[in-house]
Write a protein that holds these residues in place. Structure first.
Motif, mmCIF file in Angstrom:
data_model
loop_
_atom_site.group_PDB
_atom_site.id
_atom_site.type_symbol
_atom_site.label_atom_id
_atom_site.label_comp_id
_atom_site.label_asym_id
_atom_site.label_seq_id
_atom_site.Cartn_x
_atom_site.Cartn_y
_atom_site.Cartn_z
ATOM 1 N N PHE A 87 1.440 8.645 3.154
ATOM 2 C CA PHE A 87 2.810 8.331 3.253
ATOM 3 C C PHE A 87 3.939 9.040 2.244
ATOM 4 C CE2 PHE A 87 0.261 4.390 4.265
ATOM 5 C CZ PHE A 87 0.983 3.905 5.305
ATOM 6 N N GLU A 88 5.058 9.026 2.673
ATOM 7 C CA GLU A 88 6.136 9.783 1.703
ATOM 8 C C GLU A 88 6.108 8.949 0.438
ATOM 9 O OE1 GLU A 88 9.465 11.573 4.728
ATOM 10 O OE2 GLU A 88 9.353 9.276 4.235
ATOM 11 N N LYS A 89 5.862 7.536 0.620
ATOM 12 C CA LYS A 89 5.891 6.622 -0.508
ATOM 13 C C LYS A 89 4.649 5.713 -0.352
ATOM 14 C CE LYS A 89 8.307 3.365 -3.623
ATOM 15 N NZ LYS A 89 9.189 2.550 -3.692
ATOM 16 N N PRO A 90 3.771 5.724 -1.285
ATOM 17 C CA PRO A 90 2.678 4.636 -0.936
ATOM 18 C C PRO A 90 3.016 3.320 -0.951
ATOM 19 C CG PRO A 90 2.119 6.215 -2.794
ATOM 20 C CD PRO A 90 3.631 6.401 -2.515
ATOM 21 N N PRO A 91 2.491 2.774 0.136
ATOM 22 C CA PRO A 91 2.961 1.094 0.230
ATOM 23 C C PRO A 91 2.266 0.284 -0.651
ATOM 24 C CG PRO A 91 1.395 1.779 1.945
ATOM 25 C CD PRO A 91 1.604 2.917 1.326
ATOM 26 N N GLU A 92 2.771 -1.080 -0.635
ATOM 27 C CA GLU A 92 2.162 -2.064 -1.863
ATOM 28 C C GLU A 92 0.859 -2.636 -0.988
ATOM 29 O OE1 GLU A 92 5.083 -4.872 -2.153
ATOM 30 O OE2 GLU A 92 6.201 -3.929 -3.563
ATOM 31 N N TYR A 140 -9.859 3.032 20.499
ATOM 32 C CA TYR A 140 -9.122 1.710 19.999
ATOM 33 C C TYR A 140 -7.660 2.583 19.850
ATOM 34 C CZ TYR A 140 -13.532 -0.463 18.815
ATOM 35 O OH TYR A 140 -14.713 -0.877 18.998
ATOM 36 N N ALA A 141 -6.944 1.605 19.993
ATOM 37 C CA ALA A 141 -5.423 1.813 19.408
ATOM 38 C C ALA A 141 -5.403 1.065 18.170
ATOM 39 C CB ALA A 141 -4.319 1.033 20.353
ATOM 40 N N MET A 142 -4.991 1.862 17.019
ATOM 41 C CA MET A 142 -5.334 1.477 15.736
ATOM 42 C C MET A 142 -3.621 1.123 15.077
ATOM 43 S SD MET A 142 -6.589 2.538 12.007
ATOM 44 C CE MET A 142 -6.280 4.235 12.322
ATOM 45 N N GLU A 143 -3.357 -0.154 15.049
ATOM 46 C CA GLU A 143 -2.031 -0.667 14.609
ATOM 47 C C GLU A 143 -2.099 -0.496 12.844
ATOM 48 O OE1 GLU A 143 0.875 -4.144 15.084
ATOM 49 O OE2 GLU A 143 -1.065 -4.708 15.523
ATOM 50 N N ILE A 144 -1.208 0.214 12.121
ATOM 51 C CA ILE A 144 -1.384 0.102 10.762
ATOM 52 C C ILE A 144 0.077 -0.701 10.446
ATOM 53 C CG2 ILE A 144 -1.207 1.852 8.613
ATOM 54 C CD1 ILE A 144 -2.436 3.809 10.767
ATOM 55 N N ARG A 145 -0.389 -1.517 9.675
ATOM 56 C CA ARG A 145 0.701 -2.512 9.150
ATOM 57 C C ARG A 145 1.033 -2.108 7.481
ATOM 58 N NH1 ARG A 145 0.054 -8.415 11.939
ATOM 59 N NH2 ARG A 145 -0.134 -7.452 13.997
ATOM 60 N N ALA A 146 2.113 -1.533 7.278
ATOM 61 C CA ALA A 146 2.290 -0.953 5.903
ATOM 62 C C ALA A 146 3.682 -1.860 5.462
ATOM 63 C CB ALA A 146 2.489 0.553 5.742
ATOM 64 N N LYS A 147 3.276 -2.350 4.293
ATOM 65 C CA LYS A 147 4.298 -3.203 3.484
ATOM 66 C C LYS A 147 4.934 -2.538 2.064
ATOM 67 C CE LYS A 147 5.496 -8.052 2.587
ATOM 68 N NZ LYS A 147 5.843 -8.232 1.162
ATOM 69 N N TRP A 148 6.355 -2.679 2.160
ATOM 70 C CA TRP A 148 6.691 -2.032 0.693
ATOM 71 C C TRP A 148 7.689 -3.362 0.372
ATOM 72 C CZ3 TRP A 148 6.008 0.958 4.882
ATOM 73 C CH2 TRP A 148 5.509 2.203 4.829
ATOM 74 N N GLU A 149 8.077 -3.345 -0.854
ATOM 75 C CA GLU A 149 9.118 -4.178 -1.638
ATOM 76 C C GLU A 149 10.456 -4.421 -0.715
ATOM 77 O OE1 GLU A 149 10.079 -0.231 -3.725
ATOM 78 O OE2 GLU A 149 8.027 -1.486 -3.319
ATOM 79 N N TYR A 150 10.726 -3.273 -0.199
ATOM 80 C CA TYR A 150 11.764 -3.275 0.675
ATOM 81 C C TYR A 150 11.663 -3.539 2.321
ATOM 82 C CZ TYR A 150 10.496 1.641 1.069
ATOM 83 O OH TYR A 150 9.646 2.823 1.159
ATOM 84 N N GLY A 151 10.577 -3.915 2.757
ATOM 85 C CA GLY A 151 10.315 -4.110 3.974
ATOM 86 C C GLY A 151 8.971 -3.520 4.760
ATOM 87 N N TYR A 152 8.658 -3.465 5.800
ATOM 88 C CA TYR A 152 7.411 -3.278 6.299
ATOM 89 C C TYR A 152 7.535 -2.307 7.748
ATOM 90 C CZ TYR A 152 8.770 -6.314 10.418
ATOM 91 O OH TYR A 152 9.410 -6.879 11.485
#
Length: 156
Positions: free
Chosen positions: A89-94, A130-142
């Motif tokens: 990622f450009e900025k690693p998620p939480e 498979y279709a892989m769905e990746i859910r990434a969450k940051w302090e400012y959204g997802y």
């Protein structure tokens, strides 16, 4: 002389304030770019649904489609369960969670897989497309990203 310097300084300050305000009004948060890596394979995963709120500005989008439909025509990444799926990622998620959708049936096959990087053998994933769905969450959204993977088990 002093009045001239103050006048020029004031004019420059006003121009800076106006340009900063114009830039802020046009600012719209954008999802982080995601590169999915497995061994020597690399693919950019496109953001699908997202909701972001940064510096008082909000951006959201909804794909209105299931992950299988979104990736059906994409080139898959081929991965063995023992290999790591790394995310850049450009900025690693939480927080990151993965969901695998069976391409043949369109149904959710594996939900809530965790790991950063992800190792499929820890979750006993069966061979398949498979279709892989990746859910990434940051302090400012997802952001929800989707990509296609083919999992194969070496049966030697």
């Amino acid at each position: 002389m002093r009045k001239t310097v103050l006048s020029v300084f004031g004019a420059v300050l006003i121009l800076l304030i106006i340009s900063a305000t114009a830039g802020y009004c046009k600012y719209r948060p954008k999802p982080s770019v995601l590169e999915v890596l497995v061994n020597n394979q690399s693919i950019l995963a496109e953001p699908g649904t997202y909701s972001l709120n940064r510096w008082g500005r909000t951006a959201a989008d909804d794909t209105y489609s299931d992950p299988v439909t979104l990736v059906l025509n994409d080139d898959p990444i081929i991965v063995a369960p023992a290999e790591e799926i790394k995310l850049e990622f450009e900025k690693p998620p939480e927080n990151v969670k993965y969901y695998l959708w069976d391409v043949k049936t369109g149904k959710l096959a594996y939900k809530g897989l965790k790991g950063y990087p992800l190792k499929l053998e820890n979750s006993n994933i069966e061979s398949g497309d498979y279709a892989m769905e990746i859910r990434a969450k940051w302090e400012y959204g997802y952001v929800l990203y989707n990509t296609r993977i083919i999992v194969y088990k070496d049966t030697k």
